[in-house]
Design a protein around this motif. Sequence first.
Motif, short mmCIF file in Angstrom:
data_model
loop_
_atom_site.label_atom_id
_atom_site.label_comp_id
_atom_site.label_asym_id
_atom_site.label_seq_id
_atom_site.Cartn_x
_atom_site.Cartn_y
_atom_site.Cartn_z
N ASN A 34 12.62 -38.87 -17.77
CA ASN A 34 12.66 -38.43 -19.26
C ASN A 34 13.11 -37.03 -19.13
N VAL A 35 12.66 -36.13 -18.69
CA VAL A 35 12.93 -34.68 -18.52
C VAL A 35 14.52 -34.41 -18.27
N VAL A 36 14.80 -35.11 -17.18
CA VAL A 36 16.34 -34.88 -16.70
C VAL A 36 17.31 -35.78 -18.03
N ASP A 37 16.93 -36.57 -18.59
CA ASP A 37 17.50 -37.19 -19.86
C ASP A 37 17.79 -36.20 -20.76
N ARG A 38 16.54 -35.60 -21.06
CA ARG A 38 16.56 -34.54 -22.09
C ARG A 38 17.36 -33.29 -21.89
N ILE A 39 17.17 -32.84 -20.84
CA ILE A 39 17.97 -31.64 -20.42
C ILE A 39 19.41 -31.86 -20.25
N PHE A 40 19.85 -32.90 -19.77
CA PHE A 40 21.53 -33.28 -19.68
C PHE A 40 21.93 -33.71 -21.06
N ILE A 41 21.02 -34.55 -21.80
CA ILE A 41 21.83 -35.05 -23.17
C ILE A 41 21.61 -33.63 -24.01
N GLY A 42 20.45 -32.91 -24.09
CA GLY A 42 20.61 -31.81 -24.81
C GLY A 42 21.49 -30.80 -24.66
N ASN A 43 22.04 -30.88 -23.66
CA ASN A 43 23.28 -29.85 -23.09
C ASN A 43 24.70 -30.40 -23.37
N ILE A 44 24.76 -31.64 -24.05
CA ILE A 44 26.02 -32.25 -24.50
C ILE A 44 26.86 -31.34 -25.27
N PRO A 45 28.34 -30.89 -25.02
CA PRO A 45 28.65 -29.92 -25.94
C PRO A 45 29.06 -30.47 -27.35
N ASP A 46 28.81 -29.58 -28.30
CA ASP A 46 28.89 -29.86 -29.70
C ASP A 46 27.77 -30.67 -30.42
N ILE A 47 27.36 -31.87 -29.54
CA ILE A 47 26.29 -32.85 -30.19
C ILE A 47 24.99 -32.83 -29.54
N GLY A 48 24.78 -31.86 -28.84
CA GLY A 48 23.29 -31.70 -27.79
C GLY A 48 22.22 -31.75 -28.62
N LYS A 49 22.11 -31.08 -29.78
CA LYS A 49 20.87 -31.14 -30.66
C LYS A 49 20.65 -32.20 -31.16
N ASP A 50 21.77 -32.70 -31.85
CA ASP A 50 21.65 -34.23 -32.66
C ASP A 50 21.31 -35.33 -31.71
N ALA A 51 21.69 -35.24 -30.44
CA ALA A 51 21.74 -36.29 -29.48
C ALA A 51 20.26 -36.19 -29.09
N LEU A 52 19.70 -34.86 -28.80
CA LEU A 52 18.30 -34.67 -28.29
C LEU A 52 17.39 -35.31 -29.20
N ALA A 198 21.37 -43.05 -20.33
CA ALA A 198 20.60 -44.31 -20.30
C ALA A 198 20.82 -44.91 -19.18
N ALA A 199 22.25 -45.38 -18.84
CA ALA A 199 22.52 -46.15 -17.71
C ALA A 199 22.22 -45.59 -16.40
N ALA A 200 22.21 -44.42 -16.24
CA ALA A 200 21.54 -43.78 -15.16
C ALA A 200 20.01 -43.91 -14.70
N THR A 201 19.40 -43.94 -15.81
CA THR A 201 17.96 -44.24 -15.74
C THR A 201 17.74 -45.71 -15.27
N VAL A 202 18.51 -46.58 -15.97
CA VAL A 202 18.36 -48.04 -15.81
C VAL A 202 18.75 -48.49 -14.39
N ILE A 203 19.82 -47.99 -13.65
CA ILE A 203 20.18 -48.06 -12.51
C ILE A 203 19.45 -47.61 -11.42
N SER A 204 18.58 -46.37 -11.71
CA SER A 204 17.69 -45.86 -10.56
C SER A 204 16.34 -46.79 -10.62
N GLN A 205 15.94 -47.35 -11.93
CA GLN A 205 14.81 -47.99 -12.01
C GLN A 205 14.96 -49.41 -11.20
N PHE A 206 16.31 -49.85 -11.32
CA PHE A 206 16.78 -51.37 -10.49
C PHE A 206 16.62 -50.96 -8.98
#
Length: 445
Positions: A34-52, A198-206
Amino acid sequence: MDRQKRLGEEPIGSLLLKFSVPAIIGMMVNALYNVVDRIFIGNIPDIGKDALTGVGITLPIMTIIMAFGMLVGIGTATAISIRLGQGKKEEAENILGNAFVLLIITGVVITIVGLLTMEPVLNAFGASEVTLKYAKQFIQVIFIGSIFNVMGFGLNHSIRADGNPKIAMFTMLIGAILNTILEPIFIFVLHLGVRGGAAATVISQFISMLWILNYFTRGNSILKLRVKNFKLKKEFIISIFAIGISPFAMQLASSVVQIISNNALRNYGGDVSIAAMSIISSVAMIFMMPIFGINQGSLPIIGYNYGAKKYERVKEAVKKASIGATAIVVVGFLVVEIVPHFVITIFNSDAELVRVGSNGLRIFLFMLPVVGFQAISANYFQSIGKAKMAMFLSLLRQVILLIPLLIILPIFFKLNGVWLAGPISDVLSALITAIVFYKDVKALK
């Protein structure tokens, strides 16, 4: 020495280190999903805050999925530990087989129901017109892979009950490392954005799930997954659910709190406050996951010795687990109080988000030092099979106290009322838990 026999004979301190350290590492690694999801998603250019913020809206759903994994997983692990302590290996193996089937059914149901009800649920959970898009992109992929999530998380508890905490640690480690590698590739290199996270998370859980299934079929496990044990039996299902209902209820309660919190945050602070709470939840998770790791590590120790009627060892295990848990949360308290701005900027450097998030972080986690003892004490009741008391103590902090505070305090203190609900609930629940816990422990003879 036999892996199960050592639970009743080795020094408690040594056992806690052997079982809890791998579990702590495993839970910390699990938090990285979850933390990695939020760090990378929060740093997506232009949409980071809304995506977070969008990902923050999905947190109650992620919590509910984990709740079902805990219902079966922790219930199974505790039931197995107690039966192994009683010398009932065949019955423990039957419980493991039933748990496997229950987790498959659970994962399939979550996928179907989740995909069918996704949009109205996200709206009810606090999504706005701006953030709904990102929330849907993220949770749709998570729903598709939910069977891997509940299967891996649920059965991993049984590896510890089987007496092999290092394997349980490596299971989570493999998934988290893979997730950390795939996240930036999917999000930034392949430009998949929120869906990529999300896809990275699912593949890792698999991959983690495959590792666990290999352990219980081809590995050196004491218990084996056997087809003859896949037939569901009422007594085993009841045994699993009776113990697992406490952490399940706690997680469901946590999701209810998140829903109420998201709506209060949206009403009194807007989308930026939801993004702030998403970060605060991630930070809290970093320091709470080690506590859950200590709980998982101590669970088979307490359960085995309670089943073997070695009550002095039970008391010693709880005492030493409480000391370790308190040390961890005190470190967390110092971090969030001294450098809150730095913590928030790891996720997103937007000035408004840093301002709102720093204030919320310091207030919401102000009573973190008392949480360790409360969590260990609730786990004690769970470990010895007293599901009703464990559920009450778990719900005390997450529902009975916190929800009314989240509803009432914002009326008078606006956004700060949401932040204040956390520490007030923490300290009151710790005081009540202390009274109940000491009374029960003194009665052990």
